[in-house]
Design a protein around this motif. Sequence first.
Motif, PDB file in Angstrom:
ATOM      1  N   TYR A  46       0.859  -1.182   0.000  1.00 40.18           N
ATOM      2  CA  TYR A  46       0.000   0.000   0.000  1.00 40.18           C
ATOM      3  C   TYR A  46       0.891   1.226   0.000  1.00 40.18           C
ATOM      4  CZ  TYR A  46      -4.016  -2.925   0.731  1.00 40.18           C
ATOM      5  OH  TYR A  46      -4.997  -3.864   0.558  1.00 40.18           O
ATOM      6  N   ALA A  47       0.383   2.323  -0.551  1.00 41.23           N
ATOM      7  CA  ALA A  47       1.183   3.536  -0.653  1.00 41.23           C
ATOM      8  C   ALA A  47       0.252   4.741  -0.638  1.00 41.23           C
ATOM      9  CB  ALA A  47       1.978   3.517  -1.966  1.00 41.23           C
ATOM     10  N   PHE A  48       0.840   5.899  -0.573  1.00 40.35           N
ATOM     11  CA  PHE A  48       0.077   7.124  -0.790  1.00 40.35           C
ATOM     12  C   PHE A  48       0.806   7.897  -1.866  1.00 40.35           C
ATOM     13  CE2 PHE A  48       2.661   7.449   3.043  1.00 40.35           C
ATOM     14  CZ  PHE A  48       3.475   8.546   2.793  1.00 40.35           C
ATOM     15  N   GLY A  49       0.044   8.531  -2.707  1.00 39.48           N
ATOM     16  CA  GLY A  49       0.599   9.194  -3.883  1.00 39.48           C
ATOM     17  C   GLY A  49      -0.298   8.917  -5.054  1.00 39.48           C
ATOM     18  N   GLU A  50       0.291   8.607  -6.194  1.00 37.15           N
ATOM     19  CA  GLU A  50      -0.495   8.402  -7.409  1.00 37.15           C
ATOM     20  C   GLU A  50      -1.434   7.196  -7.300  1.00 37.15           C
ATOM     21  OE1 GLU A  50       0.114   7.949 -12.238  1.00 37.15           O
ATOM     22  OE2 GLU A  50       1.858   8.186 -10.958  1.00 37.15           O
ATOM     23  N   TYR A  51      -0.973   6.122  -6.663  1.00 37.95           N
ATOM     24  CA  TYR A  51      -1.780   4.914  -6.497  1.00 37.95           C
ATOM     25  C   TYR A  51      -1.856   4.534  -5.031  1.00 37.95           C
ATOM     26  CZ  TYR A  51      -1.453   4.307 -11.540  1.00 37.95           C
ATOM     27  OH  TYR A  51      -1.538   4.490 -12.890  1.00 37.95           O
ATOM     28  N   ASP A  52      -2.948   3.835  -4.678  1.00 33.63           N
ATOM     29  CA  ASP A  52      -3.152   3.375  -3.302  1.00 33.63           C
ATOM     30  C   ASP A  52      -2.493   2.029  -3.039  1.00 33.63           C
ATOM     31  OD1 ASP A  52      -4.861   5.587  -2.821  1.00 33.63           O
ATOM     32  OD2 ASP A  52      -6.577   4.475  -3.630  1.00 33.63           O
ATOM     33  N   ILE A  53      -2.390   1.215  -4.069  1.00 38.46           N
ATOM     34  CA  ILE A  53      -1.891  -0.151  -3.895  1.00 38.46           C
ATOM     35  C   ILE A  53      -1.070  -0.559  -5.117  1.00 38.46           C
ATOM     36  CG2 ILE A  53      -4.049  -1.130  -4.805  1.00 38.46           C
ATOM     37  CD1 ILE A  53      -3.622  -3.498  -2.821  1.00 38.46           C
ATOM     38  N   TYR A  54       0.002  -1.289  -4.854  1.00 38.99           N
ATOM     39  CA  TYR A  54       0.882  -1.817  -5.900  1.00 38.99           C
ATOM     40  C   TYR A  54       1.070  -3.307  -5.655  1.00 38.99           C
ATOM     41  CZ  TYR A  54       2.374   2.994  -6.892  1.00 38.99           C
ATOM     42  OH  TYR A  54       2.409   4.324  -7.221  1.00 38.99           O
ATOM     43  N   GLY A  55       1.194  -4.065  -6.717  1.00 35.22           N
ATOM     44  CA  GLY A  55       1.499  -5.474  -6.594  1.00 35.22           C
ATOM     45  C   GLY A  55       2.348  -5.935  -7.760  1.00 35.22           C
ATOM     46  N   ILE A  56       3.081  -7.006  -7.539  1.00 31.95           N
ATOM     47  CA  ILE A  56       3.788  -7.666  -8.632  1.00 31.95           C
ATOM     48  C   ILE A  56       3.248  -9.079  -8.699  1.00 31.95           C
ATOM     49  CG2 ILE A  56       6.009  -8.461  -9.534  1.00 31.95           C
ATOM     50  CD1 ILE A  56       7.293  -6.024  -8.243  1.00 31.95           C
ATOM     51  N   PHE A  57       2.681  -9.411  -9.866  1.00 29.86           N
ATOM     52  CA  PHE A  57       2.042 -10.700 -10.073  1.00 29.86           C
ATOM     53  C   PHE A  57       2.747 -11.446 -11.201  1.00 29.86           C
ATOM     54  CE2 PHE A  57      -2.418  -8.647  -9.222  1.00 29.86           C
ATOM     55  CZ  PHE A  57      -2.044  -8.327  -7.932  1.00 29.86           C
ATOM     56  N   ASP A  58       2.773 -12.759 -11.101  1.00 26.96           N
ATOM     57  CA  ASP A  58       3.143 -13.634 -12.206  1.00 26.96           C
ATOM     58  C   ASP A  58       1.835 -14.229 -12.714  1.00 26.96           C
ATOM     59  OD1 ASP A  58       6.061 -13.586 -12.287  1.00 26.96           O
ATOM     60  OD2 ASP A  58       5.957 -14.489 -10.301  1.00 26.96           O
ATOM     61  N   MET A  59       1.530 -13.969 -13.977  1.00 24.55           N
ATOM     62  CA  MET A  59       0.287 -14.465 -14.562  1.00 24.55           C
ATOM     63  C   MET A  59       0.621 -15.336 -15.774  1.00 24.55           C
ATOM     64  SD  MET A  59      -2.072 -13.319 -12.601  1.00 24.55           S
ATOM     65  CE  MET A  59      -3.698 -13.099 -13.272  1.00 24.55           C
ATOM     66  N   PRO A  60      -0.180 -16.369 -16.029  1.00 26.10           N
ATOM     67  CA  PRO A  60       0.136 -17.281 -17.123  1.00 26.10           C
ATOM     68  C   PRO A  60       0.022 -16.649 -18.518  1.00 26.10           C
ATOM     69  CG  PRO A  60      -1.945 -17.887 -16.099  1.00 26.10           C
ATOM     70  CD  PRO A  60      -1.345 -16.803 -15.267  1.00 26.10           C
ATOM     71  N   CYS A  61      -0.789 -15.588 -18.650  1.00 27.59           N
ATOM     72  CA  CYS A  61      -0.976 -14.963 -19.961  1.00 27.59           C
ATOM     73  C   CYS A  61      -1.666 -13.611 -19.790  1.00 27.59           C
ATOM     74  CB  CYS A  61      -1.809 -15.855 -20.872  1.00 27.59           C
ATOM     75  SG  CYS A  61      -3.434 -16.240 -20.180  1.00 27.59           S
TER      76      CYS A  61
END
Length: 110
Positions: A46-61
């Motif tokens: 979670y953050a404050f600024g331009e975005y509220d939440i960030y994540g790094i995901f590995d997705m199959p496609c």
Amino acid sequence: MAKYLVCGNYIGEGVKGLMSEGGSSRRSVIQKLVTSLGGTVECIYYAFGEYDIYGIFDMPCSTSMAAFSLQAAASGMVTVSSVPLLTPEEIDEAAKKTGEYRAPGVNWLP
């Protein structure tokens, strides 16, 4: 698996829901959705600024990533933006590929 940086903003009632449920609870919901689409969550912040939440995901496609975005956005309580991430080795491979290109306004013959 493709890696994505996912950025989101809570909207209206979504902010109230986050405040009442807490960040850990929302992280669990996000992990469940990603897993149900065949992906894995590397991290969520979670953050404050331009975005509220960030994540790094590995997705199959890319369609699985699009499904995640659609599911979350359909709630009307969050916006989602995703950025495909490339490794330095993938950039090396891309740099070796060539194609035909002409810059706008430049007239030249190869």
